[in-house]
Design an enzyme around this catalytic site. Sequence first.
Site, PDB file in Angstrom:
ATOM      1  N   ARG A  15       0.849  -1.201   0.000  1.00 11.62           N
ATOM      2  CA  ARG A  15       0.000   0.000   0.000  1.00 11.62           C
ATOM      3  C   ARG A  15       0.880   1.245   0.000  1.00 11.62           C
ATOM      4  NH1 ARG A  15      -3.600  -1.426   5.177  1.00 11.62           N
ATOM      5  NH2 ARG A  15      -1.655  -2.475   5.707  1.00 11.62           N
ATOM      6  N   LYS A  75       1.830   1.947   7.355  1.00 15.36           N
ATOM      7  CA  LYS A  75       2.179   1.168   8.549  1.00 15.36           C
ATOM      8  C   LYS A  75       3.111   1.964   9.460  1.00 15.36           C
ATOM      9  CE  LYS A  75       0.842  -2.247   9.475  1.00 15.36           C
ATOM     10  NZ  LYS A  75      -0.490  -2.516  10.124  1.00 15.36           N
ATOM     11  N   TYR A  94      -0.982   4.444  10.608  1.00 16.83           N
ATOM     12  CA  TYR A  94      -1.331   3.443  11.619  1.00 16.83           C
ATOM     13  C   TYR A  94      -0.129   3.291  12.543  1.00 16.83           C
ATOM     14  CZ  TYR A  94      -5.426   1.911   8.997  1.00 16.83           C
ATOM     15  OH  TYR A  94      -6.635   1.863   8.358  1.00 16.83           O
ATOM     16  N   HIS A  96      -0.604   1.542  16.187  1.00 18.31           N
ATOM     17  CA  HIS A  96      -0.816   0.384  17.091  1.00 18.31           C
ATOM     18  C   HIS A  96       0.246   0.386  18.194  1.00 18.31           C
ATOM     19  CE1 HIS A  96      -3.776  -1.021  14.251  1.00 18.31           C
ATOM     20  NE2 HIS A  96      -2.897  -0.956  13.276  1.00 18.31           N
ATOM     21  N   GLU A 118      -5.758   4.688  13.599  1.00 21.55           N
ATOM     22  CA  GLU A 118      -6.721   3.744  14.185  1.00 21.55           C
ATOM     23  C   GLU A 118      -7.464   4.266  15.399  1.00 21.55           C
ATOM     24  OE1 GLU A 118      -3.448   3.320  14.245  1.00 21.55           O
ATOM     25  OE2 GLU A 118      -2.792   2.722  16.250  1.00 21.55           O
ATOM     26  N   VAL A 178     -14.466  -5.790  11.529  1.00 21.87           N
ATOM     27  CA  VAL A 178     -13.786  -7.005  11.049  1.00 21.87           C
ATOM     28  C   VAL A 178     -14.727  -8.195  11.167  1.00 21.87           C
ATOM     29  CG1 VAL A 178     -11.949  -8.677  11.568  1.00 21.87           C
ATOM     30  CG2 VAL A 178     -11.418  -6.236  11.536  1.00 21.87           C
ATOM     31  N   VAL A 238     -11.435  -8.754  18.005  1.00 24.81           N
ATOM     32  CA  VAL A 238     -11.799  -7.899  19.148  1.00 24.81           C
ATOM     33  C   VAL A 238     -10.957  -6.629  19.128  1.00 24.81           C
ATOM     34  CG1 VAL A 238     -11.519  -7.769  21.673  1.00 24.81           C
ATOM     35  CG2 VAL A 238     -12.605  -9.768  20.631  1.00 24.81           C
ATOM     36  N   LEU A 239     -11.560  -5.527  19.545  1.00 20.21           N
ATOM     37  CA  LEU A 239     -10.775  -4.294  19.725  1.00 20.21           C
ATOM     38  C   LEU A 239     -11.275  -3.523  20.934  1.00 20.21           C
ATOM     39  CD1 LEU A 239      -8.701  -2.154  18.737  1.00 20.21           C
ATOM     40  CD2 LEU A 239     -10.536  -1.130  17.402  1.00 20.21           C
ATOM     41  N   VAL A 266      -6.847 -11.598  13.538  1.00 17.15           N
ATOM     42  CA  VAL A 266      -6.797 -10.278  12.881  1.00 17.15           C
ATOM     43  C   VAL A 266      -6.362  -9.212  13.885  1.00 17.15           C
ATOM     44  CG1 VAL A 266      -8.081  -8.609  11.475  1.00 17.15           C
ATOM     45  CG2 VAL A 266      -8.673 -11.039  11.355  1.00 17.15           C
ATOM     46  N   ALA A 267      -6.714  -9.390  15.148  1.00 21.85           N
ATOM     47  CA  ALA A 267      -6.384  -8.395  16.183  1.00 21.85           C
ATOM     48  C   ALA A 267      -4.911  -8.410  16.585  1.00 21.85           C
ATOM     49  CB  ALA A 267      -7.257  -8.628  17.413  1.00 21.85           C
ATOM     50  N   ASP A 269      -2.498  -6.887  15.397  1.00 19.85           N
ATOM     51  CA  ASP A 269      -1.852  -5.564  15.402  1.00 19.85           C
ATOM     52  C   ASP A 269      -1.939  -4.899  16.769  1.00 19.85           C
ATOM     53  OD1 ASP A 269      -4.567  -5.142  15.199  1.00 19.85           O
ATOM     54  OD2 ASP A 269      -4.468  -3.787  13.478  1.00 19.85           O
ATOM     55  N   ASN A 300      -0.536  -6.901   8.710  1.00 23.61           N
ATOM     56  CA  ASN A 300      -0.899  -5.971   7.626  1.00 23.61           C
ATOM     57  C   ASN A 300      -1.601  -6.744   6.518  1.00 23.61           C
ATOM     58  OD1 ASN A 300       1.547  -7.281   6.966  1.00 23.61           O
ATOM     59  ND2 ASN A 300       2.181  -5.631   5.591  1.00 23.61           N
ATOM     60  N   MET A 301      -2.691  -7.383   6.890  1.00 27.76           N
ATOM     61  CA  MET A 301      -3.422  -8.208   5.918  1.00 27.76           C
ATOM     62  C   MET A 301      -3.827  -7.417   4.665  1.00 27.76           C
ATOM     63  SD  MET A 301      -5.718 -10.348   8.658  1.00 27.76           S
ATOM     64  CE  MET A 301      -6.706 -11.211   7.461  1.00 27.76           C
TER      65      MET A 301
HETATM   66  N1  LIG Z   1      -4.290  -7.662  10.982  1.00 32.13           N
HETATM   67  C1  LIG Z   1      -4.661  -6.699  10.148  1.00 32.13           C
HETATM   68  O1  LIG Z   1      -4.151  -6.569   9.036  1.00 32.13           O
HETATM   69  C2  LIG Z   1      -5.757  -5.784  10.535  1.00 32.13           C
HETATM   70  C3  LIG Z   1      -6.171  -5.754  11.824  1.00 32.13           C
HETATM   71  N2  LIG Z   1      -7.233  -4.974  12.217  1.00 32.13           N
HETATM   72  C4  LIG Z   1      -7.564  -5.056  13.623  1.00 32.13           C
HETATM   73  O2  LIG Z   1      -8.729  -5.835  13.865  1.00 32.13           O
HETATM   74  C5  LIG Z   1      -9.205  -5.520  15.169  1.00 32.13           C
HETATM   75  C6  LIG Z   1     -10.728  -5.317  15.120  1.00 32.13           C
HETATM   76  O3  LIG Z   1     -11.012  -4.104  14.449  1.00 32.13           O
HETATM   77  P1  LIG Z   1     -12.502  -3.598  14.191  1.00 32.13           P
HETATM   78  O4  LIG Z   1     -13.393  -4.716  13.848  1.00 32.13           O
HETATM   79  O5  LIG Z   1     -12.402  -2.447  13.260  1.00 32.13           O
HETATM   80  O6  LIG Z   1     -12.922  -3.059  15.617  1.00 32.13           O
HETATM   81  P2  LIG Z   1     -14.410  -2.710  16.106  1.00 32.13           P
HETATM   82  O7  LIG Z   1     -14.260  -1.702  17.182  1.00 32.13           O
HETATM   83  O8  LIG Z   1     -15.296  -2.392  14.949  1.00 32.13           O
HETATM   84  O9  LIG Z   1     -14.915  -4.100  16.717  1.00 32.13           O
HETATM   85  C7  LIG Z   1     -14.374  -4.658  17.872  1.00 32.13           C
HETATM   86  C8  LIG Z   1     -15.456  -5.461  18.545  1.00 32.13           C
HETATM   87  O10 LIG Z   1     -14.845  -6.149  19.642  1.00 32.13           O
HETATM   88  C9  LIG Z   1     -15.837  -6.238  20.637  1.00 32.13           C
HETATM   89  N3  LIG Z   1     -15.243  -6.606  21.910  1.00 32.13           N
HETATM   90  C10 LIG Z   1     -14.546  -5.859  22.796  1.00 32.13           C
HETATM   91  N4  LIG Z   1     -14.170  -6.608  23.854  1.00 32.13           N
HETATM   92  C11 LIG Z   1     -14.630  -7.871  23.622  1.00 32.13           C
HETATM   93  C12 LIG Z   1     -14.572  -9.092  24.327  1.00 32.13           C
HETATM   94  N5  LIG Z   1     -13.958  -9.185  25.530  1.00 32.13           N
HETATM   95  N6  LIG Z   1     -15.161 -10.180  23.788  1.00 32.13           N
HETATM   96  C13 LIG Z   1     -15.774 -10.119  22.584  1.00 32.13           C
HETATM   97  N7  LIG Z   1     -15.873  -8.985  21.884  1.00 32.13           N
HETATM   98  C14 LIG Z   1     -15.315  -7.880  22.389  1.00 32.13           C
HETATM   99  C15 LIG Z   1     -16.490  -4.867  20.626  1.00 32.13           C
HETATM  100  O11 LIG Z   1     -17.759  -4.871  21.280  1.00 32.13           O
HETATM  101  C16 LIG Z   1     -16.591  -4.613  19.117  1.00 32.13           C
HETATM  102  O12 LIG Z   1     -17.840  -5.037  18.603  1.00 32.13           O
HETATM  103  C17 LIG Z   1      -8.416  -4.276  15.597  1.00 32.13           C
HETATM  104  O13 LIG Z   1      -7.343  -4.645  16.428  1.00 32.13           O
HETATM  105  C18 LIG Z   1      -7.896  -3.740  14.295  1.00 32.13           C
HETATM  106  O14 LIG Z   1      -6.760  -2.898  14.444  1.00 32.13           O
HETATM  107  C19 LIG Z   1      -7.924  -4.185  11.334  1.00 32.13           C
HETATM  108  C20 LIG Z   1      -7.516  -4.166  10.014  1.00 32.13           C
HETATM  109  C21 LIG Z   1      -6.382  -4.906   9.524  1.00 32.13           C
HETATM  110  C1  LIG Z   2      -5.233  -1.515  10.382  1.00 29.93           C
HETATM  111  C2  LIG Z   2      -3.861  -1.846   9.961  1.00 29.93           C
HETATM  112  O1  LIG Z   2      -2.946  -1.817  10.736  1.00 29.93           O
HETATM  113  C3  LIG Z   2      -3.612  -2.216   8.604  1.00 29.93           C
HETATM  114  O2  LIG Z   2      -4.501  -2.065   7.748  1.00 29.93           O
HETATM  115  O3  LIG Z   2      -2.495  -2.666   8.300  1.00 29.93           O
END
Ligand SMILES: NC(=O)C1=CN([C@@H]2O[C@H](COP(=O)(O)OP(=O)(O)OC[C@H]3O[C@@H](n4cnc5c(N)ncnc54)[C@H](O)[C@@H]3O)[C@@H](O)[C@H]2O)C=CC1
Ligand SMILES: CC(=O)C(=O)O
Length: 377
Positions: A15, A75, A94, A96, A118, A178, A238-239, A266-267, A269, A300-301
């Site tokens: 990206r 990133k 970003y 993190h 973020e 997510v 989860v976030l 996915v979480a 990061d 960084n999916m």
């Molecule tokens: N690995 C990667 O490439 C990427 C990673 N991410 C990451 O994915 C993660 C999720 O992001 P989003 O979905 O946008 O966040 P979001 O805020 O939309 O959703 C997070 C959800 O987790 C829930 N939650 C919180 N504590 C919880 C628990 N103890 N048990 C169950 N659910 C719980 C919340 O209620 C919420 O619905 C973040 O860490 C984000 O940075 C996002 C994009 C790319």
């Molecule tokens: C959210 C994030 O860290 C990414 O898209 O790589």
Amino acid sequence: MIIGVPKEIKNNENRVAITPAGVSTVVQAGHSVYIEKGAGLGSGFTDEQYAAAGALMADAAQEVWEKSQMIMKVKEPLASEYGYFREGLILFTYLHLAADAELAAALTKSGVVSIAYETVEVNRTLPLLTPMSEVAGRMATQIGAQFLEKPYGGKGVLLAGVPGVQRAKVTVIGGGVVGTNAAKIAVGLGADVTVIDLSADRLRQLDDQFGPQIQTLMSNPYNIAEAVRQSDLVIGAVLIPGAKAPKLVSEDMVRSMSPGSVVVDVAIDQGGIFATVDRITTHDAPTYVKHGVVHYAVANMPGAVPNTSTIALTNVTIPYALQIAGKGVKQAIADSPALTKGLTTAGGAITYEAVAKDLNYDYVPAHKALETVSSRN
Ligand SMILES: NC(=O)C1=CN([C@@H]2O[C@H](COP(=O)(O)OP(=O)(O)OC[C@H]3O[C@@H](n4cnc5c(N)ncnc54)[C@H](O)[C@@H]3O)[C@@H](O)[C@H]2O)C=CC1
Ligand SMILES: CC(=O)C(=O)O
């Protein structure tokens, strides 16, 4: 303001923080953009397109970092980039940071004013995270389906099953952006889908959206243990904004899964929700096997689908970059509660409470930390 865009250097990160369309918008607003030659190629944008849009082309990253007042990235900076940090430099990317103590030390030591995509927040939504969460959520199911195939180390199960054979069980922990997107693709592929969240309101919304196509469950250790044990694929989504992710899936829970099952964290990061995810993986070597379960933990999916992701990301970041460039960072933050939430370091301090707590720093509110930053910024 002079805005700089270096080429991303993280593994398989194709990206880029600005498109030619973004350059044109920023230049028309009276700003300059330095972009490192070749920075857009991975996303399908040539140097000629950037130059035609009004960008100044730089031969090397060093020139971009040194000539610019604000650096836009995708990133977080890696160690080889820390040497470019300097007092008052604005970094918009970003970060993190709760999961990266070394970067936190480098940013605070140098006095960089960093704004994390973020944690920019509007009405309890995260507009600069959402598009990449949409991408990563949709990818998470695709990736899980692939690694369930035998040649990729999985148990050899097809998500949809076929007539007379059970569908695969997919559990998504965290039903936000997510999680919803992961569930959407899993339902579309015909899997048996469970979504677990801590928020009863969120579970109601998911029930309204998906009806009987998914099972919703309240997040607690009992429900998570049962769902994980029965699942072929578990997706961690989860976030808790800014904070390190809670380890909701214990080592014993992973051990209870049948061999060849897959977890996609996915979480990762923010540190990841699986106790067995002890490393960040890369697109080059995306998985490892622990307790017979295939683990995927790429931070960084969206970097693997850079054309879609770059356009989706810059659609939402450029309006905020224009606010910062137009008003200067101090005024832009004073005027915008959304950007105030994004501010993570300034004047040598950490200005996001959850990050400061996780990293054992004193928390300094944004307005106080910015007092020491020159008004020229
Ligand atoms: N690995 C990667 O490439 C990427 C990673 N991410 C990451 O994915 C993660 C999720 O992001 P989003 O979905 O946008 O966040 P979001 O805020 O939309 O959703 C997070 C959800 O987790 C829930 N939650 C919180 N504590 C919880 C628990 N103890 N048990 C169950 N659910 C719980 C919340 O209620 C919420 O619905 C973040 O860490 C984000 O940075 C996002 C994009 C790319
Ligand atoms: C959210 C994030 O860290 C990414 O898209 O790589």
